[in-house]
Motif scaffolding. Structure first.
Motif, PDB file in Angstrom:
ATOM      1  N   SER A  82      -5.929   4.700   7.660  1.00 47.23           N
ATOM      2  CA  SER A  82      -5.852   4.148   6.301  1.00 47.23           C
ATOM      3  C   SER A  82      -7.179   4.203   5.553  1.00 47.23           C
ATOM      4  O   SER A  82      -7.207   3.987   4.335  1.00 47.23           O
ATOM      5  N   PHE A  85      -7.623   5.949   2.138  1.00 46.62           N
ATOM      6  CA  PHE A  85      -7.150   5.379   0.872  1.00 46.62           C
ATOM      7  C   PHE A  85      -8.017   4.209   0.404  1.00 46.62           C
ATOM      8  O   PHE A  85      -7.759   3.650  -0.659  1.00 46.62           O
ATOM      9  N   ARG A  90      -4.981   4.215  -4.760  1.00 50.28           N
ATOM     10  CA  ARG A  90      -3.708   4.834  -4.399  1.00 50.28           C
ATOM     11  C   ARG A  90      -2.970   3.946  -3.396  1.00 50.28           C
ATOM     12  O   ARG A  90      -3.585   3.231  -2.613  1.00 50.28           O
ATOM     13  N   GLU A  91      -1.660   4.028  -3.430  1.00 49.69           N
ATOM     14  CA  GLU A  91      -0.843   3.315  -2.472  1.00 49.69           C
ATOM     15  C   GLU A  91      -0.527   4.230  -1.289  1.00 49.69           C
ATOM     16  O   GLU A  91      -0.092   5.365  -1.476  1.00 49.69           O
TER      17      GLU A  91
END
Length: 323
Positions: A82, A85, A90-91
């Motif tokens: 992760s 990000f 951003r998702e």
């Protein structure tokens, strides 16, 4: 934490890289993980790569891990880092964290474009790593998915670690003989270190350290070197079973000789003088007079160039070229 110098190379118990039980069947046609293999094979950019680790596999995008399917315990986990990000706004797509069937694999494949864009954005904002991208480009140009390698080397694996000694690529070098003019029946194992700028040639992960690590590895007992060769024979067999290596590449065994270290410089011809000053600090010959192995050099004008034996230089010749 154990230091590199404290590792007993005679007894170091490295677990080999090999898929977990059941993974080959799931990755093969009709298996639940097969959509991932198809996504790699059909990627329009040709920028995806599947590499085998200990009871798991990674899908790499330009040198970064896009997906890890970890089979060390049930259910198998499906992991994306992760960090790519962080701070992007951003998702991260919501995706299955465990593999239970083909629907999970398909969901990940559909999310690959968004995940890849997040990785590209992170490299642009936070941490560009040209060498990793170059490593994967070299592996692509010197691969054997659909045909025999056009050059003299076939890149089999990325990012190999043994006893805390790390190497960017593992390749097989063809060894032509009268009975095997193609040279792939008993290729020689080659450890490859890639450099794309002068900075990484220095310091704790620089050329001198790579040379020390290499001489330590080839100085280990022959039983350890045989285990390493057998590990890569196993990787070769599993990748070929999955269609990641053409069936036309027929290898009986890796030649029972010490692997060599090949230092590859990408687009660095204009930095030869600086490279030479660093390379002269390397131990280019085995510290043990009775030892085996060798360190050689190759310059590539582009990361997607074929690796050819005729362009590989011994240490003295390369240093002479650097002035």
């Amino acid at each position: 934490m154990t230091k590199k110098c404290d590792v007993d190379l005679a007894t170091y118990p490295k677990a080999p890289r090999a898929l977990a039980d059941g993974m080959i069947a799931e990755l093969a046609a009709g298996g639940g993980l097969h959509p991932i293999v198809e996504a790699v094979a059909n990627d329009p950019e040709g920028a995806l790569r599947l590499d085998i680790r200990e009871k798991r596999f990674n899908i790499y995008h330009k040198g970064g891990s896009l997906l890890c399917v970890d089979g060390r315990r049930r259910p198998w986990s499906m992991i994306f880092d992760s960090k790519y990000f962080d701070g992007s706004g951003r998702e991260i797509p919501v995706l299955p964290s465990n593999f239970t069937g083909a629907a999970d694999a398909q969901a990940w494949c559909e999310a690959f474009p968004a995940l890849r864009q997040g990785m590209i954005d992170w490299w642009g904002r936070v941490h560009a790593c040209q060498e990793r991208a170059d490593c994967q480009a070299i592996a692509k140009a010197n691969g054997a998915r659909d045909r025999l390698p056009a050059g003299d080397y076939f890149v089999l694996d990325l990012e190999y670690q043994w006893a805390q000694r790390r190497f960017d690529l593992v390749a097989l070098r063809r060894v032509p003989t009268a009975t095997d003019p193609g040279g792939w029946a008993n290729p020689a194992l080659t450890l490859v270190e890639v450099k794309s700028d002068i900075g990484p040639c220095r310091g704790s992960a620089g050329l001198a350290v790579h040379a020390q690590d290499y001489w330590s590895l080839v100085g280990a007992p022959e039983s350890q070197l045989e285990r390493i060769r057998n590990e890569f024979v196993g990787i070769f067999r599993q990748k070929q079973a999955l269609g990641l290596i053409t069936s036309n590449l027929r290898m009986d065994a890796i030649a029972p000789v010490a692997p060599e270290l090949l230092i590859v410089f990408v687009k660095m011809q204009h930095q030869r003088r600086d490279i030479g000053s660093v390379a002269r600090k390397m131990a280019l010959k085995c510290p043990n007079q009775s030892g085996t192995g060798r360190i050689r050099f190759l310059e590539l004008a582009d990361a997607e160039a074929e690796m050819r034996e005729s362009e590989v230089l011994k240490g003295e010749a390369f240093l002479s070229l650097c002035g």
